[in-house]
Design an enzyme around this catalytic site. Sequence first.
Site, PDB file in Angstrom:
ATOM      1  N   GLU A  93       1.193  -1.350   0.256  1.00  0.00           N
ATOM      2  CA  GLU A  93      -0.067   0.247  -0.061  1.00  0.00           C
ATOM      3  C   GLU A  93       0.813   1.298   0.148  1.00  0.00           C
ATOM      4  O   GLU A  93       2.173   0.998  -0.040  1.00  0.00           O
ATOM      5  CB  GLU A  93      -0.506  -0.177   1.144  1.00  0.00           C
ATOM      6  CG  GLU A  93      -2.206  -0.310   0.919  1.00  0.00           C
ATOM      7  CD  GLU A  93      -3.471   0.616   0.591  1.00  0.00           C
ATOM      8  OE1 GLU A  93      -2.457   1.994  -0.313  1.00  0.00           O
ATOM      9  OE2 GLU A  93      -4.481   0.511   0.332  1.00  0.00           O
TER      10      GLU A  93
ATOM     11  N   ASN B  95      -4.854   3.093   8.542  1.00  0.00           N
ATOM     12  CA  ASN B  95      -5.759   2.909   6.818  1.00  0.00           C
ATOM     13  C   ASN B  95      -4.853   4.133   6.213  1.00  0.00           C
ATOM     14  O   ASN B  95      -3.419   4.872   6.653  1.00  0.00           O
ATOM     15  CB  ASN B  95      -6.829   1.958   6.550  1.00  0.00           C
ATOM     16  CG  ASN B  95      -6.537   1.573   5.503  1.00  0.00           C
ATOM     17  OD1 ASN B  95      -5.978   0.410   5.635  1.00  0.00           O
ATOM     18  ND2 ASN B  95      -7.131   1.691   3.677  1.00  0.00           N
TER      19      ASN B  95
ATOM     20  N   GLU C 292     -13.436  -3.928   9.505  1.00  0.00           N
ATOM     21  CA  GLU C 292     -14.733  -3.257   8.646  1.00  0.00           C
ATOM     22  C   GLU C 292     -16.359  -3.214   8.676  1.00  0.00           C
ATOM     23  O   GLU C 292     -16.999  -2.458   7.122  1.00  0.00           O
ATOM     24  CB  GLU C 292     -14.661  -3.410   6.842  1.00  0.00           C
ATOM     25  CG  GLU C 292     -13.333  -4.537   6.345  1.00  0.00           C
ATOM     26  CD  GLU C 292     -13.532  -4.922   5.612  1.00  0.00           C
ATOM     27  OE1 GLU C 292     -14.199  -4.911   4.311  1.00  0.00           O
ATOM     28  OE2 GLU C 292     -11.755  -5.163   4.383  1.00  0.00           O
TER      29      GLU C 292
ATOM     30  N   ASP D 218      -9.767   2.447  -4.016  1.00  0.00           N
ATOM     31  CA  ASP D 218      -8.973   1.932  -3.103  1.00  0.00           C
ATOM     32  C   ASP D 218      -7.526   3.670  -2.945  1.00  0.00           C
ATOM     33  O   ASP D 218      -8.448   4.639  -3.316  1.00  0.00           O
ATOM     34  CB  ASP D 218      -7.551   1.092  -2.837  1.00  0.00           C
ATOM     35  CG  ASP D 218      -7.121  -0.194  -1.857  1.00  0.00           C
ATOM     36  OD1 ASP D 218      -6.806   1.296  -0.552  1.00  0.00           O
ATOM     37  OD2 ASP D 218      -7.233  -0.947  -1.969  1.00  0.00           O
TER      38      ASP D 218
END
Length: 284
Positions: A17, A99, A118, A195
């Site tokens: 990520e 995140n 989530e 995303d």
Amino acid sequence: MTSTFYVAVRAEAALGEGPVWDPATGRLLWIDILGSRVHTYDPATGLRTLRRTGQHVGAVRPRAGGGLVLNLRDGIGLIDPDDTFRWLHREPVAGRRANDAGVAPDGSLFAGTMRYDEAPGGGSLSRVDGDGTVKVLLDGVAVSNGVGWSPDGRLMYYVDSPTRRVDVFDVGEADGRIGNRRAVVAIEDGAGFPDGLCVDADGCVWVALWDGGAVRRYTPAGDLDREIRLPVPRVTACAFGGPGLTDLYITTARVGLTSPHPLAGSLLVVPSAGKGFPQPPFAG
């Protein structure tokens, strides 16, 4: 512009990520969230480094005075230029992790969180100033994801992945406050979930599609004008890097895949994909 991708770093990141170019060092930074690792990659030499964070890490960004800021499971951490670690803001919440995050034009960090399960409403987006002051900007978020600003700093783009939208906010010129939220992109069923994202020098938004196997470029009006197809389904984020900020770096994930593609979890690059613009470092 090209659409041919190459493997920059062959890896097996569980949840690669957050790529970001660090102009001070000429390196790309990226992370493996679930592997609790911060990676660096120098495209000029091929040199790579790895740092273990000790807990899940949602984002990494350069700091104005050197070092790094980390969006960690238990809060915001700093790595100083001498490589020591310290907490800027620590606020652990059971069942929650960090995140994606981005640095606003004024140098503040916009840091997202989400629950491990989530659950809707379990996440947030907060502004973190250089002195450690934290203000929650959005609550009731499920999976706080991509955040980025237009080249003039007047718009902020944001993703809460389960909504399948990219939203845009107006940014106040005097105080940097965000408001007037509205959807600018809706991802159709079957194309995956939005995303991470980045914004290019033309003001277009590049969006990675989780379970969509692609990165898409949308105009400021929300029109799709380009798609880069990739062989891995879980495409997580993208950022422009390299000396001229023309190469698009793309992170991928292998978590949850029963038969992952050999490149799942690798860092990919599309040379001469477009043109980025310099990203501000964190002011803390």
